[in-house]
Write an enzyme that holds these catalytic residues in place. Structure first.
Site, PDB file in Angstrom:
ATOM      1  N   GLU A  35       3.674   0.477   9.576  1.00 33.02           N
ATOM      2  CA  GLU A  35       4.736   0.512  10.579  1.00 33.02           C
ATOM      3  C   GLU A  35       6.096   0.300   9.909  1.00 33.02           C
ATOM      4  OE1 GLU A  35       4.550   1.298  13.636  1.00 33.02           O
ATOM      5  OE2 GLU A  35       6.097   0.268  14.812  1.00 33.02           O
ATOM      6  N   TYR A  36       6.131  -0.627   8.952  1.00 29.00           N
ATOM      7  CA  TYR A  36       7.365  -0.884   8.210  1.00 29.00           C
ATOM      8  C   TYR A  36       7.801   0.396   7.484  1.00 29.00           C
ATOM      9  CZ  TYR A  36      10.540  -2.738   4.667  1.00 29.00           C
ATOM     10  OH  TYR A  36      11.626  -2.954   3.853  1.00 29.00           O
ATOM     11  N   ASP A  37       6.834   1.048   6.829  1.00 19.72           N
ATOM     12  CA  ASP A  37       7.165   2.267   6.084  1.00 19.72           C
ATOM     13  C   ASP A  37       7.719   3.353   7.002  1.00 19.72           C
ATOM     14  OD1 ASP A  37       6.282   0.968   3.844  1.00 19.72           O
ATOM     15  OD2 ASP A  37       4.323   1.961   3.769  1.00 19.72           O
ATOM     16  N   SER A  82      11.520  -1.556  -7.480  1.00 19.41           N
ATOM     17  CA  SER A  82      10.399  -1.187  -6.622  1.00 19.41           C
ATOM     18  C   SER A  82       9.893   0.187  -7.074  1.00 19.41           C
ATOM     19  CB  SER A  82      10.886  -1.164  -5.175  1.00 19.41           C
ATOM     20  OG  SER A  82       9.830  -0.815  -4.331  1.00 19.41           O
ATOM     21  N   LEU A  83       9.155   0.863  -6.240  1.00 11.32           N
ATOM     22  CA  LEU A  83       8.659   2.202  -6.578  1.00 11.32           C
ATOM     23  C   LEU A  83       8.908   3.123  -5.395  1.00 11.32           C
ATOM     24  CD1 LEU A  83       5.137   1.234  -7.986  1.00 11.32           C
ATOM     25  CD2 LEU A  83       6.980   2.293  -9.321  1.00 11.32           C
ATOM     26  N   GLU A 114      -2.509   4.131 -12.680  1.00 12.36           N
ATOM     27  CA  GLU A 114      -2.929   2.736 -12.499  1.00 12.36           C
ATOM     28  C   GLU A 114      -3.151   2.460 -11.017  1.00 12.36           C
ATOM     29  OE1 GLU A 114       0.350   0.479 -14.174  1.00 12.36           O
ATOM     30  OE2 GLU A 114       0.557   1.931 -15.798  1.00 12.36           O
ATOM     31  N   LYS A 116      -2.585   0.687  -7.594  1.00 15.46           N
ATOM     32  CA  LYS A 116      -1.451  -0.086  -7.088  1.00 15.46           C
ATOM     33  C   LYS A 116      -2.005  -1.359  -6.472  1.00 15.46           C
ATOM     34  CE  LYS A 116       2.842   0.220  -4.563  1.00 15.46           C
ATOM     35  NZ  LYS A 116       2.690  -1.002  -3.782  1.00 15.46           N
ATOM     36  N   ASP A 118      -2.423  -4.837  -4.755  1.00 16.38           N
ATOM     37  CA  ASP A 118      -1.698  -5.335  -3.593  1.00 16.38           C
ATOM     38  C   ASP A 118      -1.489  -6.842  -3.697  1.00 16.38           C
ATOM     39  OD1 ASP A 118      -0.280  -4.912  -1.366  1.00 16.38           O
ATOM     40  OD2 ASP A 118      -1.982  -4.518  -0.039  1.00 16.38           O
ATOM     41  N   GLU A 174       1.115  -7.839 -11.819  1.00 16.70           N
ATOM     42  CA  GLU A 174       0.873  -8.210 -10.431  1.00 16.70           C
ATOM     43  C   GLU A 174      -0.030  -9.437 -10.366  1.00 16.70           C
ATOM     44  OE1 GLU A 174       2.505  -6.340  -8.343  1.00 16.70           O
ATOM     45  OE2 GLU A 174       1.508  -6.248  -6.390  1.00 16.70           O
ATOM     46  N   TYR A 224      -2.813  -8.971 -13.522  1.00 15.79           N
ATOM     47  CA  TYR A 224      -2.963  -7.808 -14.406  1.00 15.79           C
ATOM     48  C   TYR A 224      -1.571  -7.361 -14.837  1.00 15.79           C
ATOM     49  CZ  TYR A 224      -7.932  -6.817 -13.401  1.00 15.79           C
ATOM     50  OH  TYR A 224      -9.301  -6.859 -13.305  1.00 15.79           O
ATOM     51  N   LYS A 315       0.388   6.495  -2.093  1.00 15.31           N
ATOM     52  CA  LYS A 315      -0.271   5.517  -1.232  1.00 15.31           C
ATOM     53  C   LYS A 315      -1.565   6.040  -0.616  1.00 15.31           C
ATOM     54  CE  LYS A 315       2.896   2.092  -0.856  1.00 15.31           C
ATOM     55  NZ  LYS A 315       3.267   1.366   0.329  1.00 15.31           N
ATOM     56  N   CYS A 409     -23.202 -13.178  33.428  1.00 13.91           N
ATOM     57  CA  CYS A 409     -23.486 -12.069  32.516  1.00 13.91           C
ATOM     58  C   CYS A 409     -23.132 -10.726  33.156  1.00 13.91           C
ATOM     59  CB  CYS A 409     -24.970 -12.101  32.158  1.00 13.91           C
ATOM     60  SG  CYS A 409     -25.508 -10.681  31.206  1.00 13.91           S
ATOM     61  N   CYS A 412     -26.752  -8.922  33.806  1.00 13.95           N
ATOM     62  CA  CYS A 412     -27.791  -9.399  34.718  1.00 13.95           C
ATOM     63  C   CYS A 412     -27.291 -10.464  35.690  1.00 13.95           C
ATOM     64  CB  CYS A 412     -28.977  -9.947  33.928  1.00 13.95           C
ATOM     65  SG  CYS A 412     -28.636 -11.537  33.166  1.00 13.95           S
ATOM     66  N   CYS A 427     -25.745 -15.540  27.611  1.00 11.62           N
ATOM     67  CA  CYS A 427     -26.348 -15.285  28.911  1.00 11.62           C
ATOM     68  C   CYS A 427     -27.639 -16.100  28.981  1.00 11.62           C
ATOM     69  CB  CYS A 427     -26.658 -13.801  29.032  1.00 11.62           C
ATOM     70  SG  CYS A 427     -27.842 -13.435  30.320  1.00 11.62           S
ATOM     71  N   CYS A 433     -32.575 -10.386  31.561  1.00  8.09           N
ATOM     72  CA  CYS A 433     -31.377  -9.645  31.169  1.00  8.09           C
ATOM     73  C   CYS A 433     -31.771  -8.349  30.457  1.00  8.09           C
ATOM     74  CB  CYS A 433     -30.531 -10.517  30.259  1.00  8.09           C
ATOM     75  SG  CYS A 433     -28.960  -9.779  29.864  1.00  8.09           S
TER      76      CYS A 433
HETATM   77  N1  LIG Z   1       5.057  -5.510   6.884  1.00  5.90           N
HETATM   78  C1  LIG Z   1       6.316  -5.783   6.658  1.00  5.90           C
HETATM   79  O1  LIG Z   1       7.012  -6.354   7.481  1.00  5.90           O
HETATM   80  C2  LIG Z   1       6.915  -5.399   5.341  1.00  5.90           C
HETATM   81  C3  LIG Z   1       8.202  -5.787   5.006  1.00  5.90           C
HETATM   82  C4  LIG Z   1       8.684  -5.429   3.773  1.00  5.90           C
HETATM   83  C5  LIG Z   1       7.913  -4.683   2.890  1.00  5.90           C
HETATM   84  N2  LIG Z   1       6.667  -4.315   3.254  1.00  5.90           N
HETATM   85  C6  LIG Z   1       5.819  -3.506   2.373  1.00  5.90           C
HETATM   86  O2  LIG Z   1       6.076  -3.744   1.040  1.00  5.90           O
HETATM   87  C7  LIG Z   1       6.035  -2.534   0.316  1.00  5.90           C
HETATM   88  C8  LIG Z   1       7.363  -2.249  -0.300  1.00  5.90           C
HETATM   89  O3  LIG Z   1       7.613  -3.284  -1.077  1.00  5.90           O
HETATM   90  P1  LIG Z   1       7.997  -3.287  -2.557  1.00  5.90           P
HETATM   91  O4  LIG Z   1       9.252  -2.576  -2.788  1.00  5.90           O
HETATM   92  O5  LIG Z   1       7.937  -4.706  -2.846  1.00  5.90           O
HETATM   93  O6  LIG Z   1       6.897  -2.663  -3.387  1.00  5.90           O
HETATM   94  P2  LIG Z   1       5.945  -1.475  -3.386  1.00  5.90           P
HETATM   95  O7  LIG Z   1       4.715  -2.149  -3.054  1.00  5.90           O
HETATM   96  O8  LIG Z   1       6.315  -0.296  -2.612  1.00  5.90           O
HETATM   97  O9  LIG Z   1       6.008  -1.019  -4.918  1.00  5.90           O
HETATM   98  C9  LIG Z   1       6.483  -1.778  -5.996  1.00  5.90           C
HETATM   99  C10 LIG Z   1       5.584  -2.856  -6.360  1.00  5.90           C
HETATM  100  O10 LIG Z   1       4.290  -2.374  -6.620  1.00  5.90           O
HETATM  101  C11 LIG Z   1       3.622  -3.369  -7.346  1.00  5.90           C
HETATM  102  N3  LIG Z   1       2.647  -2.770  -8.266  1.00  5.90           N
HETATM  103  C12 LIG Z   1       1.299  -2.864  -8.109  1.00  5.90           C
HETATM  104  N4  LIG Z   1       0.655  -2.249  -9.079  1.00  5.90           N
HETATM  105  C13 LIG Z   1       1.594  -1.742  -9.909  1.00  5.90           C
HETATM  106  C14 LIG Z   1       1.522  -0.991 -11.105  1.00  5.90           C
HETATM  107  N5  LIG Z   1       0.334  -0.645 -11.634  1.00  5.90           N
HETATM  108  N6  LIG Z   1       2.668  -0.650 -11.707  1.00  5.90           N
HETATM  109  C15 LIG Z   1       3.855  -0.991 -11.164  1.00  5.90           C
HETATM  110  N7  LIG Z   1       3.992  -1.699 -10.011  1.00  5.90           N
HETATM  111  C16 LIG Z   1       2.869  -2.063  -9.399  1.00  5.90           C
HETATM  112  C17 LIG Z   1       4.666  -4.206  -8.011  1.00  5.90           C
HETATM  113  O11 LIG Z   1       4.615  -5.485  -7.440  1.00  5.90           O
HETATM  114  C18 LIG Z   1       5.943  -3.564  -7.638  1.00  5.90           C
HETATM  115  O12 LIG Z   1       6.965  -4.475  -7.431  1.00  5.90           O
HETATM  116  C19 LIG Z   1       5.693  -1.448   1.273  1.00  5.90           C
HETATM  117  O13 LIG Z   1       4.313  -1.209   1.236  1.00  5.90           O
HETATM  118  C20 LIG Z   1       6.095  -2.070   2.590  1.00  5.90           C
HETATM  119  O14 LIG Z   1       5.342  -1.550   3.645  1.00  5.90           O
HETATM  120  C21 LIG Z   1       6.172  -4.660   4.443  1.00  5.90           C
HETATM  121 ZN   LIG Z   2     -27.617 -11.229  30.965  1.00  5.28          ZN
END
Ligand SMILES: NC(=O)c1ccc[n+]([C@@H]2O[C@H](COP(=O)([O-])OP(=O)(O)OC[C@H]3O[C@@H](n4cnc5c(N)ncnc54)[C@H](O)[C@@H]3O)[C@@H](O)[C@H]2O)c1
Ligand SMILES: [Zn+2]
Length: 673
Positions: A35-37, A82-83, A114, A116, A118, A174, A224, A315, A409, A412, A427, A433
């Site tokens: 949703e944020y994205d 960021s990315l 690599e 990504k 979390d 990370e 990592y 993603k 229930c 039944c 129940c 039942c």
């Molecule tokens: N839900 C919310 O309210 C909310 C708010 C802000 C951000 N977000 C989420 O955070 C993300 C955006 O945040 P972002 O800019 O921190 O980062 P990002 O997750 O889009 O990408 C950059 C990050 O990826 C990570 N990463 C993981 N594996 C990696 C690898 N192999 N090489 C390089 N980087 C790697 C690093 O931590 C790096 O900082 C989005 O997914 C967004 O939805 C959510």
């Molecule tokens: Zn029942």
């Protein structure tokens, strides 16, 4: 027109700022990433279409969130960025095309691929091979000093191995929590009644950004490495993948899925392969990161405001989504457990469309504080059944409705009972039942119950499915012809089955009580109930107070027994069974001479070595004694095992006779012959 656009842009920026604060600063997002994205993309599209409103302050241009003031601040000499994201193959191809155009070279590129991970980005500085500083990314320029916390992470070396490392080297990577560690942490928190983490990312961030590193040390965090920041006085291989490989020589952990590939198609294959294995990896990832491997090319490509041009986060489909709770229905399981099931506005999450999610039980509903009409976050990771993890309170409609548990229930209409200390409501119509019918009848016919020879599970299922029987009592009305009509049932087996049913009518009170399938009433408890009450009428009429007097029957069992016989439907089935001719030999009260200890009250305390506490209790009761849990003036003797405590002191104070375990053994031997 343009003021409208500006208003929209301003509103989106404000919203995104708030979400950034919740996510990066508080580690407590209120909406899922997907949703944020979407909000961020909306803003980005508006800014691209209306470049006059572009601003370096916009969330589209910034990294992360501000460093928390409670931590010392660390300035990143090389910014931590960021990315950029790709959400589809088209977007990934566009990235590839842009690069080739910018480099003015149409040859295939070499990519380092690599997962990504979390979690959250950290920077770890080694000086002369010793870990001297660790920091969060923060807003990319200023992070938080979390050195002591990072030192508690088991796979982060405090010292580098070998001797060819640079004088100063900043490792970036990370910090994350693996799925098993996350589940365990949450299970423990739930047991204590503490708040649980919504997902492993927030658990990792919340665990790492603690002022007390003792707390961090207890959390199952991992690290990592995936890039290098500042380097002084030292040699490194020239390309990215080779640099990462070198880090492993120095003892730094690298994600084993890191892979070098040639060209766009190979990168797409990597994406597909990791996506397919996503749920079997031990940690959560939200995509793959694809980086140009050649450092010289990386330098030529450079950066935009918040991300390098030479890498992209491709993603995976989101595992968390947002949707609406339309209603809650109550399902009855085959053992009578009542489960609230959320009916959702269908939503695509974790690769499938989800329209139901379990709400488990009443505790879970209270924990979530969820109401009908709420906007909720759904999480579906791997093949795990979808869960509601959170309510988006800021989107609660004014007419949100409280979820009401039914008193009876839905199938039944029997009463639903929920015993204190148990999460599950059930129940009580076990015998009637529809949801529980098959299990009830299978249990009734089983060997330790009425032992109906030849009436296997498959036959019971067919009989119920064809509506030939509804309750165990109906079994006895069936004729040979009914059985012959079943699959794989010849006239001979049908005839045998009728005979077996007739034989089964002769039973014992204990087996009959057991066959009713009352919760928690196993064979031994059924036997104790029979011995104690002697007749069925006395059992069905017994109050919970009377029931707890029975050996081995506690509050919970007593409530299950009472609840079962309080249900008229169940009594009707019992009557029907008796009318079908089920009978048992009458039980006689034990005679005076088999009850030599009648009228005496004993208390057992401490550890017994030779005897099992329950056996000792049962044998005393067989001899007519009462066995009580507490010492009082009415106690005739205390049997004190090893390490007896307050009960022994009390008995001594009251001048009550004290027996040892040996005395008890002698007493039992004397009366048992
Ligand atoms: N839900 C919310 O309210 C909310 C708010 C802000 C951000 N977000 C989420 O955070 C993300 C955006 O945040 P972002 O800019 O921190 O980062 P990002 O997750 O889009 O990408 C950059 C990050 O990826 C990570 N990463 C993981 N594996 C990696 C690898 N192999 N090489 C390089 N980087 C790697 C690093 O931590 C790096 O900082 C989005 O997914 C967004 O939805 C959510
Ligand atoms: Zn029942």
């Amino acid at each position: 027109m343009s003021t409208l656009v500006l208003a929209q842009i301003t509103q989106l920026r404000q919203q995104l700022e708030d979400h950034n604060h919740n996510y990066y600063v508080l580690d407590n997002p209120s909406i899922p990433d997907a949703e944020y994205d979407r909000l961020l993309q909306q803003l980005s599209a508006l800014e691209v279409a209306n470049p006059e409103y572009l601003s370096t302050d916009s969330p589209t241009q910034k990294v992360g969130g501000a460093a928390l003031a409670k931590f010392e601040q660390v300035t990143h000499q090389v910014p931590m960025l960021s990315l950029d994201n790709a959400f589809s193959e088209e977007e990934f191809s566009a990235f590839n095309r842009r690069i080739k155009e910018r480099l003015m070279d149409n040859n295939e590129l070499t990519f380092c691929c690599e997962p990504k991970l979390d979690g959250l980005a950290v920077s770890i500085l080694y000086r002369n091979g010793v870990l001297v500083q660790a920091a969060t990314r923060g807003d990319g320029h200023t992070g938080e000093n979390i050195t002591t916390n990072v030192k508690t992470i088991r796979n982060v070396p405090l010292k580098l191995r070998g001797d060819d490392f640079p004088e100063e080297i900043e490792i970036r990577g990370e910090v994350f929590m693996d799925s098993a560690g996350f589940d365990k942490l949450n299970a423990e928190a739930e047991k204590r009644g503490d708040k649980v983490f919504v997902n492993p990312r927030n658990a990792a961030a919340g665990s790492l950004r603690q002022l007390d590193s003792k707390i961090t040390a207890k959390r199952p965090l991992m690290f990592y490495a995936y890039s290098i920041g500042v380097v002084t006085n030292g040699e490194l291989p020239s390309d990215h993948y080779q640099q990462l490989a070198k880090l492993t020589d120095w003892g730094l952990p690298l994600c084993p899925e890191t892979k070098l590939v040639e060209g766009q198609q190979a990168a797409l294959d990597y994406y597909q392969d990791i996506l397919e294995r996503r749920s079997s990896l031990k940690y959560e990832i939200d995509g793959v990161v694809i980086k140009i491997n050649n450092k010289a090319l990386q330098e030529r490509l450079g950066f935009v405001a918040r991300a390098p041009r030479w890498a992209i986060a491709y993603k995976f489909p989101a595992q968390e989504e947002i949707t609406q709770l339309l209603d809650v229905e109550f399902q009855v399981g085959r053992t009578g457990a009542i489960t609230p099931v959320a009916r959702l506005e269908p939503v695509f999450v974790g690769g499938v469309t989800v329209s139901n999610a379990t709400l488990h039980n009443r505790d879970e509903i209270e924990r979530l504080g969820v109401k009908i009409g709420d906007t909720v976050i759904i999480r579906r990771a791997g093949d795990v059944i979808p869960q509601i993890t959170q309510v988006v309170l800021e989107r609660r409609p004014t007419d949100a409705k409280e979820i009401e548990f039914p008193a009876t229930c839905p199938i039944c209409d029997s009463h639903i009972e929920r015993i204190e200390g148990e999460a599950v409501a059930r129940c009580t119509g076990g015998l009637v039942c529809q949801a529980q019918r098959k299990e009830a009848i299978k249990h009734f016919a089983s060997r330790k119950a009425l032992d109906i020879d030849g009436l296997g599970d498959k036959i019971v299922e067919q009989l119920v499915d064809r509506e030939l029987i509804k309750t165990p009592a109906d079994l006895f009305i069936l004729k040979q012809g009914h059985f012959e009509s079943l699959e794989r049932m010849g006239p001979k087996s049908a005839k045998n089955l009728v005979a077996a049913l007739d034989d089964a009518k002769q039973t014992t009170l204990a087996k009959f009580l057991y066959s009713l399938g009352i919760r928690e009433v196993g064979e031994a408890t059924a036997q104790n109930l029979a011995n104690h009450f002697l007749t069925l009428d006395k059992v069905t009429a017994a109050t919970t107070e009377a029931l707890v007097e029975v050996s081995d029957v506690g509050e919970i069992v007593a409530k299950h027994v009472r609840g079962f016989f309080a249900e008229q439907h169940n009594l009707d089935v019992v009557t029907a069974l008796l009318e079908q001719g089920i009978h048992w030999p009458e039980l006689t009260p034990p005679s005076e001479d088999s009850q030599p200890l009648a009228g005496l009250t004993y208390v057992l305390t401490g550890t017994l070595n030779e005897l099992n506490r329950n056996d000792a209790k049962a044998r005393l009761q067989q001899l007519g004694a009462k066995v009580s849990g507490s010492v009082s003036a009415k106690t005739d003797a205390l049997i004190a095992g090893e390490k007896a405590g307050s009960k022994l002191t009390k008995a001594q104070d009251l001048g009550i006779e004290i027996l040892t375990e040996d005395d008890l053994i002698a007493l039992l031997a004397q009366h048992n012959g």
